[in-house]
Write a protein that holds these residues in place. Structure first.
Motif, PDB file in Angstrom:
ATOM      1  N   ALA A 151       0.848  -1.197   0.000  1.00 33.67           N
ATOM      2  CA  ALA A 151       0.000   0.000   0.000  1.00 33.67           C
ATOM      3  C   ALA A 151       0.883   1.245   0.000  1.00 33.67           C
ATOM      4  CB  ALA A 151      -0.924  -0.002   1.209  1.00 33.67           C
ATOM      5  N   ALA A 152       1.935   1.212   0.822  1.00 31.47           N
ATOM      6  CA  ALA A 152       2.874   2.337   0.858  1.00 31.47           C
ATOM      7  C   ALA A 152       3.634   2.459  -0.466  1.00 31.47           C
ATOM      8  CB  ALA A 152       3.851   2.156   2.017  1.00 31.47           C
ATOM      9  N   ALA A 153       3.996   1.305  -1.045  1.00 29.88           N
ATOM     10  CA  ALA A 153       4.708   1.325  -2.331  1.00 29.88           C
ATOM     11  C   ALA A 153       3.827   1.921  -3.424  1.00 29.88           C
ATOM     12  CB  ALA A 153       5.144  -0.092  -2.701  1.00 29.88           C
ATOM     13  N   TYR A 154       2.542   1.631  -3.378  1.00 30.75           N
ATOM     14  CA  TYR A 154       1.593   2.195  -4.349  1.00 30.75           C
ATOM     15  C   TYR A 154       1.590   3.726  -4.275  1.00 30.75           C
ATOM     16  CZ  TYR A 154      -3.072   4.142  -5.330  1.00 30.75           C
ATOM     17  OH  TYR A 154      -4.107   4.947  -5.712  1.00 30.75           O
ATOM     18  N   VAL A 203       0.967  -0.336 -14.103  1.00 30.19           N
ATOM     19  CA  VAL A 203       1.990  -0.752 -15.063  1.00 30.19           C
ATOM     20  C   VAL A 203       3.281  -1.061 -14.329  1.00 30.19           C
ATOM     21  CG1 VAL A 203       3.411  -0.006 -17.013  1.00 30.19           C
ATOM     22  CG2 VAL A 203       0.961   0.513 -16.987  1.00 30.19           C
ATOM     23  N   TRP A 204       3.655  -0.184 -13.405  1.00 31.84           N
ATOM     24  CA  TRP A 204       4.846  -0.434 -12.582  1.00 31.84           C
ATOM     25  C   TRP A 204       4.693  -1.722 -11.790  1.00 31.84           C
ATOM     26  CZ3 TRP A 204       4.219  -0.429  -7.211  1.00 31.84           C
ATOM     27  CH2 TRP A 204       5.399  -0.684  -6.470  1.00 31.84           C
ATOM     28  N   ALA A 205       3.522  -1.912 -11.160  1.00 30.06           N
ATOM     29  CA  ALA A 205       3.303  -3.100 -10.325  1.00 30.06           C
ATOM     30  C   ALA A 205       3.463  -4.382 -11.131  1.00 30.06           C
ATOM     31  CB  ALA A 205       1.915  -3.038  -9.687  1.00 30.06           C
ATOM     32  N   PRO A 214       2.275 -12.797  -1.447  1.00 33.61           N
ATOM     33  CA  PRO A 214       0.821 -13.009  -1.372  1.00 33.61           C
ATOM     34  C   PRO A 214       0.140 -11.884  -0.594  1.00 33.61           C
ATOM     35  CG  PRO A 214       1.981 -15.065  -0.954  1.00 33.61           C
ATOM     36  CD  PRO A 214       3.033 -13.986  -1.010  1.00 33.61           C
ATOM     37  N   GLY A 215      -0.910 -11.339  -1.161  1.00 28.93           N
ATOM     38  CA  GLY A 215      -1.662 -10.269  -0.504  1.00 28.93           C
ATOM     39  C   GLY A 215      -1.241  -8.878  -0.898  1.00 28.93           C
ATOM     40  N   ASP A 216      -0.105  -8.741  -1.590  1.00 26.20           N
ATOM     41  CA  ASP A 216       0.375  -7.403  -1.937  1.00 26.20           C
ATOM     42  C   ASP A 216      -0.588  -6.658  -2.850  1.00 26.20           C
ATOM     43  OD1 ASP A 216       2.629  -7.381  -0.392  1.00 26.20           O
ATOM     44  OD2 ASP A 216       4.032  -7.813  -2.008  1.00 26.20           O
ATOM     45  N   MET A 217      -1.094  -7.323  -3.878  1.00 28.23           N
ATOM     46  CA  MET A 217      -2.003  -6.640  -4.796  1.00 28.23           C
ATOM     47  C   MET A 217      -3.263  -6.174  -4.085  1.00 28.23           C
ATOM     48  SD  MET A 217      -1.116  -5.863  -7.797  1.00 28.23           S
ATOM     49  CE  MET A 217      -2.738  -5.579  -8.496  1.00 28.23           C
ATOM     50  N   GLU A 218      -3.779  -6.978  -3.184  1.00 27.44           N
ATOM     51  CA  GLU A 218      -4.969  -6.557  -2.444  1.00 27.44           C
ATOM     52  C   GLU A 218      -4.666  -5.356  -1.563  1.00 27.44           C
ATOM     53  OE1 GLU A 218      -8.518  -5.795  -1.198  1.00 27.44           O
ATOM     54  OE2 GLU A 218      -8.082  -7.195  -2.833  1.00 27.44           O
ATOM     55  N   GLU A 219      -3.454  -5.282  -1.019  1.00 25.48           N
ATOM     56  CA  GLU A 219      -3.061  -4.110  -0.230  1.00 25.48           C
ATOM     57  C   GLU A 219      -3.109  -2.847  -1.079  1.00 25.48           C
ATOM     58  OE1 GLU A 219       0.087  -6.444   2.762  1.00 25.48           O
ATOM     59  OE2 GLU A 219       0.805  -4.925   1.347  1.00 25.48           O
ATOM     60  N   ALA A 258      -5.841  -1.692 -11.453  1.00 24.88           N
ATOM     61  CA  ALA A 258      -5.903  -3.074 -11.932  1.00 24.88           C
ATOM     62  C   ALA A 258      -5.741  -3.141 -13.447  1.00 24.88           C
ATOM     63  CB  ALA A 258      -7.222  -3.720 -11.505  1.00 24.88           C
ATOM     64  N   THR A 259      -6.271  -2.138 -14.155  1.00 27.67           N
ATOM     65  CA  THR A 259      -6.126  -2.096 -15.613  1.00 27.67           C
ATOM     66  C   THR A 259      -4.659  -2.014 -16.008  1.00 27.67           C
ATOM     67  OG1 THR A 259      -8.289  -1.059 -15.951  1.00 27.67           O
ATOM     68  CG2 THR A 259      -6.654  -0.758 -17.697  1.00 27.67           C
ATOM     69  N   GLY A 260      -3.922  -1.138 -15.372  1.00 35.61           N
ATOM     70  CA  GLY A 260      -2.502  -1.012 -15.674  1.00 35.61           C
ATOM     71  C   GLY A 260      -1.736  -2.274 -15.330  1.00 35.61           C
ATOM     72  N   TYR A 261      -2.124  -2.917 -14.225  1.00 34.05           N
ATOM     73  CA  TYR A 261      -1.449  -4.144 -13.811  1.00 34.05           C
ATOM     74  C   TYR A 261      -1.687  -5.269 -14.814  1.00 34.05           C
ATOM     75  CZ  TYR A 261      -0.094  -8.166 -11.013  1.00 34.05           C
ATOM     76  OH  TYR A 261       0.494  -9.335 -10.569  1.00 34.05           O
ATOM     77  N   ARG A 262      -2.911  -5.392 -15.275  1.00 31.14           N
ATOM     78  CA  ARG A 262      -3.223  -6.466 -16.233  1.00 31.14           C
ATOM     79  C   ARG A 262      -2.542  -6.228 -17.582  1.00 31.14           C
ATOM     80  NH1 ARG A 262      -8.525  -5.857 -14.138  1.00 31.14           N
ATOM     81  NH2 ARG A 262      -9.027  -4.565 -15.948  1.00 31.14           N
ATOM     82  N   SER A 263      -2.483  -4.971 -18.005  1.00 33.15           N
ATOM     83  CA  SER A 263      -1.987  -4.651 -19.342  1.00 33.15           C
ATOM     84  C   SER A 263      -0.478  -4.491 -19.402  1.00 33.15           C
ATOM     85  CB  SER A 263      -2.650  -3.373 -19.850  1.00 33.15           C
ATOM     86  OG  SER A 263      -1.992  -2.863 -20.976  1.00 33.15           O
ATOM     87  N   GLY A 264       0.056  -3.694 -18.488  1.00 28.88           N
ATOM     88  CA  GLY A 264       1.475  -3.374 -18.527  1.00 28.88           C
ATOM     89  C   GLY A 264       1.844  -2.398 -19.636  1.00 28.88           C
TER      90      GLY A 264
END
Length: 277
Positions: A151-154, A203-205, A214-219, A258-264
């Motif tokens: 969450a902090a990294a985001y 995109v970065w993620a 585990p759990g990072d994306m949900e954070e 989530a869109t950026g994460y899925r696409s990159g």
């Protein structure tokens, strides 16, 4: 997030030992790119945030918690430098110049105006620096319910994403359009800017997926939801007023991340071309 072995960034300006002496208040282009926790939507978030007294300070000790947060920030910043250098080369065809990240405590000054930890992290296009009071991480977790290191990294990635927008010429274009628009339209443009930064954070993620636990994306998704304009206005005891939104709803923020994460892909973060956000 697994950061052991990740080098720290050299693009850190540490003002924590000498922060203080200025009253907070961002202005000018700084208004475009403040995470701000809804501050500029007219919410008084003072009861939700731990603020440092704004008396002048000449020197201060740094706690172990602050130092851990600073080291974490430096390593996350280093991952953004590597990711965006690669993405710019492969997707944009140009080199990437990373921003400097200013660590401060309490209050600090910038060409975009003075700010405090209560306003949240922000990016100033005038000096191409991101500003962060590391105490905000505790606020994010304890007051706003966005817990976890990712969450902090985001939050860090979001501010760097504003620099990406600046590198791509988007911030300047949006600023010109905002200046020629009324308040409601200017707010709507800012929402699209912020949602694009959320998407670019995704995109970065995706590019640091190998470092995730585990759990990072949900954070990260939870953090995006916790700082949605509608959620913050309800938390402040108000009925959400969409025309005052400057960052987007909880659903929009998490969905664009989530869109950026899925696409990159940067091209899939075109919030300005989207009919519906």
């Amino acid at each position: 997030m697994r950061l052991r072995g990740i080098r720290g960034s050299r693009n850190i300006e540490d003002r924590r030992r000498s922060s203080g002496g200025a009253k907070a208040g961002l202005g000018g282009v700084g208004l475009l790119v403040v995470l701000a926790i809804g501050y500029f939507a007219g919410i008084d978030v003072t009861p939700l945030l731990q603020q440092t007294p704004q008396s002048a300070q000449t020197s201060r000790d740094i706690s172990p918690e602050e130092e851990r947060a600073a080291q974490f920030t430096s390593r996350v910043l280093a991952t953004t430098e590597q990711v965006w250098s690669n993405v710019f080369q492969t997707q944009v065809g140009q080199s990437y110049e990373p921003p400097v990240l200013v660590l401060f405590s309490g209050v600090t000054s910038s060409p975009c105006g003075n700010a405090s930890g209560a306003t949240g992290p922000f990016y100033c296009p005038a000096d191409e620096k991101a500003y962060l009071d590391t105490a905000f991480f505790a606020t994010l977790a304890r007051q706003l319910g966005a817990r976890g290191d990712f969450a902090a990294a985001y939050v860090i990635a979001h501010e760097v994403a504003h620099h990406v927008q600046n590198e791509l010429g988007i911030l300047g274009q949006v600023n010109e359009r905002r200046q020629a628009a009324g308040e409601a339209r200017a707010n709507a443009l800012t929402v699209r800017l912020e949602l694009q930064a959320d998407c670019l954070s995704g995109v970065w993620a995706r590019s640091v997926d190998g470092l995730l636990e585990p759990g990072d994306m949900e954070e990260a998704l939870n953090a995006a939801r916790m700082i949605g304009d509608d959620h913050l206005q309800r938390r402040a005891g108000r009925v959400p007023q969409p025309h005052t939104f400057t960052h987007g709803t909880s659903e929009q923020r998490s969905r664009w991340f989530a869109t950026g994460y899925r696409s990159g892909a940067i091209r899939d973060c075109d919030t300005f071309g989207a009919d519906q956000l």
